[in-house]
Design a protein around this motif. Structure first.
Motif, PDB file in Angstrom:
ATOM      1  N   MET A 148       0.117  -1.420  -0.104  1.00 36.66           N
ATOM      2  CA  MET A 148      -0.423   0.247   0.406  1.00 36.66           C
ATOM      3  C   MET A 148       0.945   1.553   0.069  1.00 36.66           C
ATOM      4  SD  MET A 148      -3.144   1.186   2.820  1.00 36.66           S
ATOM      5  CE  MET A 148      -1.662   1.611   4.390  1.00 36.66           C
ATOM      6  N   GLU A 149       0.973   1.839  -1.234  1.00 36.34           N
ATOM      7  CA  GLU A 149       1.653   3.323  -1.441  1.00 36.34           C
ATOM      8  C   GLU A 149       0.869   4.239  -2.001  1.00 36.34           C
ATOM      9  OE1 GLU A 149       5.296   3.373  -0.721  1.00 36.34           O
ATOM     10  OE2 GLU A 149       5.541   1.523  -1.083  1.00 36.34           O
ATOM     11  N   ASP A 150       1.330   5.597  -1.237  1.00 36.42           N
ATOM     12  CA  ASP A 150       0.490   6.813  -1.828  1.00 36.42           C
ATOM     13  C   ASP A 150       0.343   6.670  -3.411  1.00 36.42           C
ATOM     14  OD1 ASP A 150      -0.944   6.881   0.542  1.00 36.42           O
ATOM     15  OD2 ASP A 150       1.273   8.718   1.358  1.00 36.42           O
ATOM     16  N   ILE A 151      -0.456   7.202  -4.099  1.00 36.84           N
ATOM     17  CA  ILE A 151      -0.471   7.166  -5.441  1.00 36.84           C
ATOM     18  C   ILE A 151      -1.118   8.868  -5.875  1.00 36.84           C
ATOM     19  CG2 ILE A 151       0.546   5.114  -6.287  1.00 36.84           C
ATOM     20  CD1 ILE A 151      -2.482   4.273  -7.085  1.00 36.84           C
ATOM     21  N   ILE A 152      -0.583   9.074  -6.455  1.00 40.13           N
ATOM     22  CA  ILE A 152      -0.993  10.479  -7.396  1.00 40.13           C
ATOM     23  C   ILE A 152      -1.697   9.535  -9.083  1.00 40.13           C
ATOM     24  CG2 ILE A 152      -0.743  12.025  -6.269  1.00 40.13           C
ATOM     25  CD1 ILE A 152       0.489  13.244  -8.447  1.00 40.13           C
ATOM     26  N   MET A 153      -2.770  10.124  -9.722  1.00 39.06           N
ATOM     27  CA  MET A 153      -3.078   9.443 -11.347  1.00 39.06           C
ATOM     28  C   MET A 153      -4.003  10.897 -11.806  1.00 39.06           C
ATOM     29  SD  MET A 153      -5.137   6.604 -12.711  1.00 39.06           S
ATOM     30  CE  MET A 153      -7.309   7.551 -12.461  1.00 39.06           C
ATOM     31  N   ILE A 154      -3.234  12.034 -12.571  1.00 33.24           N
ATOM     32  CA  ILE A 154      -2.741  12.499 -13.252  1.00 33.24           C
ATOM     33  C   ILE A 154      -4.068  12.381 -14.519  1.00 33.24           C
ATOM     34  CG2 ILE A 154      -1.758  14.871 -14.188  1.00 33.24           C
ATOM     35  CD1 ILE A 154       0.120  14.583 -12.629  1.00 33.24           C
ATOM     36  N   GLY A 155      -4.904  13.318 -15.023  1.00 26.96           N
ATOM     37  CA  GLY A 155      -5.571  12.329 -16.265  1.00 26.96           C
ATOM     38  C   GLY A 155      -6.660  14.159 -16.316  1.00 26.96           C
ATOM     39  N   TYR A 156      -8.133  13.251 -17.175  1.00 23.11           N
ATOM     40  CA  TYR A 156      -9.172  13.892 -17.683  1.00 23.11           C
ATOM     41  C   TYR A 156     -10.487  12.810 -17.717  1.00 23.11           C
ATOM     42  CZ  TYR A 156      -4.844  16.546 -19.815  1.00 23.11           C
ATOM     43  OH  TYR A 156      -3.797  16.995 -19.326  1.00 23.11           O
ATOM     44  N   PRO A 157     -10.701  12.568 -15.992  1.00 22.47           N
ATOM     45  CA  PRO A 157     -11.949  12.068 -15.766  1.00 22.47           C
ATOM     46  C   PRO A 157     -12.973  12.261 -15.874  1.00 22.47           C
ATOM     47  CG  PRO A 157     -10.596  13.216 -13.406  1.00 22.47           C
ATOM     48  CD  PRO A 157     -10.134  12.749 -14.720  1.00 22.47           C
ATOM     49  N   SER A 158     -13.232  11.684 -16.754  1.00 22.55           N
ATOM     50  CA  SER A 158     -15.141  12.061 -17.274  1.00 22.55           C
ATOM     51  C   SER A 158     -14.774  13.386 -17.979  1.00 22.55           C
ATOM     52  CB  SER A 158     -16.135  12.648 -16.618  1.00 22.55           C
ATOM     53  OG  SER A 158     -16.447  11.326 -15.802  1.00 22.55           O
ATOM     54  N   VAL A 169      -6.950  16.865 -14.396  1.00 21.34           N
ATOM     55  CA  VAL A 169      -7.370  16.837 -12.836  1.00 21.34           C
ATOM     56  C   VAL A 169      -6.203  15.620 -12.532  1.00 21.34           C
ATOM     57  CG1 VAL A 169      -8.794  15.624 -11.367  1.00 21.34           C
ATOM     58  CG2 VAL A 169      -9.784  17.420 -13.475  1.00 21.34           C
ATOM     59  N   ILE A 170      -5.406  16.084 -10.865  1.00 17.83           N
ATOM     60  CA  ILE A 170      -4.967  14.932 -10.156  1.00 17.83           C
ATOM     61  C   ILE A 170      -5.831  14.715  -9.014  1.00 17.83           C
ATOM     62  CG2 ILE A 170      -3.084  15.200  -8.922  1.00 17.83           C
ATOM     63  CD1 ILE A 170      -2.420  17.949  -9.271  1.00 17.83           C
ATOM     64  N   ARG A 171      -5.222  13.210  -8.762  1.00 19.22           N
ATOM     65  CA  ARG A 171      -6.772  12.179  -8.595  1.00 19.22           C
ATOM     66  C   ARG A 171      -5.310  11.384  -7.124  1.00 19.22           C
ATOM     67  NH1 ARG A 171     -12.817  10.908  -9.919  1.00 19.22           N
ATOM     68  NH2 ARG A 171     -12.980  11.928  -7.965  1.00 19.22           N
ATOM     69  N   ARG A 172      -6.100  11.121  -6.115  1.00 25.33           N
ATOM     70  CA  ARG A 172      -5.063  10.956  -4.788  1.00 25.33           C
ATOM     71  C   ARG A 172      -5.568   9.069  -4.283  1.00 25.33           C
ATOM     72  NH1 ARG A 172      -2.548  13.884  -0.306  1.00 25.33           N
ATOM     73  NH2 ARG A 172      -0.570  12.524   0.341  1.00 25.33           N
ATOM     74  N   GLY A 173      -4.661   8.009  -4.151  1.00 21.00           N
ATOM     75  CA  GLY A 173      -4.993   7.245  -3.787  1.00 21.00           C
ATOM     76  C   GLY A 173      -4.334   6.139  -2.577  1.00 21.00           C
ATOM     77  N   VAL A 174      -3.948   4.631  -3.078  1.00 22.21           N
ATOM     78  CA  VAL A 174      -2.790   4.070  -3.192  1.00 22.21           C
ATOM     79  C   VAL A 174      -3.500   2.836  -3.386  1.00 22.21           C
ATOM     80  CG1 VAL A 174      -3.504   4.850  -0.644  1.00 22.21           C
ATOM     81  CG2 VAL A 174      -4.756   2.938  -1.536  1.00 22.21           C
ATOM     82  N   THR A 175      -2.316   1.722  -3.651  1.00 26.05           N
ATOM     83  CA  THR A 175      -1.948   0.612  -4.525  1.00 26.05           C
ATOM     84  C   THR A 175      -2.964   0.005  -4.044  1.00 26.05           C
ATOM     85  OG1 THR A 175       0.052   0.096  -3.241  1.00 26.05           O
ATOM     86  CG2 THR A 175       0.317   1.005  -5.807  1.00 26.05           C
ATOM     87  N   ALA A 176      -3.770  -0.880  -4.361  1.00 25.65           N
ATOM     88  CA  ALA A 176      -4.187  -1.895  -3.653  1.00 25.65           C
ATOM     89  C   ALA A 176      -4.198  -2.698  -4.166  1.00 25.65           C
ATOM     90  CB  ALA A 176      -5.636  -1.706  -4.685  1.00 25.65           C
ATOM     91  N   GLY A 198     -12.512   8.543 -20.032  1.00 27.14           N
ATOM     92  CA  GLY A 198     -11.357  10.212 -19.898  1.00 27.14           C
ATOM     93  C   GLY A 198      -9.729   9.182 -18.866  1.00 27.14           C
ATOM     94  N   SER A 199     -10.169   8.941 -17.880  1.00 29.61           N
ATOM     95  CA  SER A 199      -8.637   8.159 -17.385  1.00 29.61           C
ATOM     96  C   SER A 199      -7.630   7.441 -17.840  1.00 29.61           C
ATOM     97  CB  SER A 199      -9.088   7.765 -15.824  1.00 29.61           C
ATOM     98  OG  SER A 199      -9.892   8.749 -15.312  1.00 29.61           O
ATOM     99  N   SER A 200      -8.214   6.630 -18.846  1.00 22.42           N
ATOM    100  CA  SER A 200      -7.100   5.667 -19.411  1.00 22.42           C
ATOM    101  C   SER A 200      -6.067   6.315 -20.296  1.00 22.42           C
ATOM    102  CB  SER A 200      -8.107   5.150 -21.238  1.00 22.42           C
ATOM    103  OG  SER A 200      -9.434   4.186 -20.350  1.00 22.42           O
ATOM    104  N   GLY A 201      -4.774   5.770 -19.920  1.00 22.52           N
ATOM    105  CA  GLY A 201      -3.996   6.675 -20.267  1.00 22.52           C
ATOM    106  C   GLY A 201      -2.624   7.255 -19.049  1.00 22.52           C
ATOM    107  N   SER A 202      -4.002   7.483 -17.810  1.00 23.45           N
ATOM    108  CA  SER A 202      -3.015   8.212 -16.806  1.00 23.45           C
ATOM    109  C   SER A 202      -2.024   7.431 -15.834  1.00 23.45           C
ATOM    110  CB  SER A 202      -3.823   8.732 -16.093  1.00 23.45           C
ATOM    111  OG  SER A 202      -4.961   9.299 -16.653  1.00 23.45           O
TER     112      SER A 202
END
Length: 291
Positions: A148-158, A169-176, A198-202
């Protein structure tokens, strides 16, 4: 220090990462519009030279007759001209991408060199932050990470973006799941992070800027880590029947039927798969341009 370099250095790590992506828009053969994410990556880095490209998923550009992206212009001080960007559109869009040779790896790249040279010849320059393969973790580094690591994903959701300023848009989460262990035998891992069409390729990035703890509980108060762990391409969906299925994140800008509801479990491709593009790129370059 050169003023231009100093101004660029004054930008923080996240300021730069915000400029590592671009919103990919395309029109498919059936006339539908779609949206996905691409990010900038340098390949064949050697002796100060590199081949810049946009990385995305195959399904983002699948059946795209036309498509393109917006690129931010660079100011004389070396910084991005926020709000000043240009849209580039191409015919036969899908054919311009180099697809990963494996049918099991949903990745494709768009070589940027010719476009950047064309823009430069017109008297302008593009500002973007290409990710380096130096931040793709070696296997020993990847293995040393926690499940479980802190991660960010940068992209264009929706498809959401700041269209005035060409910002994502920057989104934040963790590795599952552990990013070293292949999920169900595939070069993939799971993430616990909200993802929508829209998140595909982030890019999925481990971004520890204010210290971190290792898997053994050791804390590094002043430590900093930025690693490209993977590329988002799919998510888990609840179906109307209550089943859970892993499906590629849709790119259509049309409303999603309620028969499929995302549950915020994403699937990311191991970033090591990007290295498999390098021999392909090298084979396409004239001998005089090989780096």
């Amino acid at each position: 220090m050169d003023q231009k370099k100093e101004n660029i250095l004054n930008m923080g790590p996240i300021d730069h990462l915000v400029h590592c992506t671009t919103r990919i828009e395309s029109t498919t053969k059936d006339g539908k519009g779609s949206c996905g994410t691409g990010f900038f990556m340098n390949f064949l880095e050697e002796n100060g030279k590199s081949i810049p490209a946009i990385v995305s998923n195959k399904h983002v550009i699948k059946d795209a007759l036309s498509g393109g992206f917006n690129l931010t212009l660079k100011g004389s001080d070396g910084k991005p001209l926020i709000g000043n960007h240009k849209k580039f559109t191409f015919n036969n869009f899908e054919s311009l991408w180099i697809k990963h040779p494996s049918d099991k790896v949903d990745l494709a790249i768009f070589l940027l060199g010719p476009l950047l040279n064309e823009v430069k010849d017109s008297g302008a320059e593009i500002f973007f932050t290409p990710l380096s393969k130096a931040i793709i973790p070696e296997n020993d580094v990847r293995e040393s990470l926690s499940p479980m690591e802190d991660i960010i994903m940068i992209g264009y959701p929706s498809g959401i973006w700041d269209s005035l300023n060409n910002l994502p848009v920057i989104r934040r989460g963790v590795t599952a799941t552990h990013p070293y262990i292949n999920w169900n035998g595939k070069l993939e891992f799971l993430t616990d992070i909200a993802s929508y069409p829209g998140s595909s390729g982030s890019p999925v990035l481990l971004a520890n800027l204010n210290g971190f703890s290792d898997r053994n509980g050791n804390t590094f108060i002043t430590g900093k880590r930025i690693l490209l762990l993977g590329i988002h391409y799919a998510g888990a969906m609840h179906t109307a029947e209550g089943e859970i299925a892993i499906v590629t994140t849709p790119t259509s800008l049309m409303p999603i039927p309620i028969t499929q509801i995302p549950n915020n479990i994403g699937v990311a491709i191991n970033s090591n798969c990007l290295l498999e593009f390098e021999p392909i790129i090298k084979s396409l370059l004239p001998p005089t341009l090989n780096v």
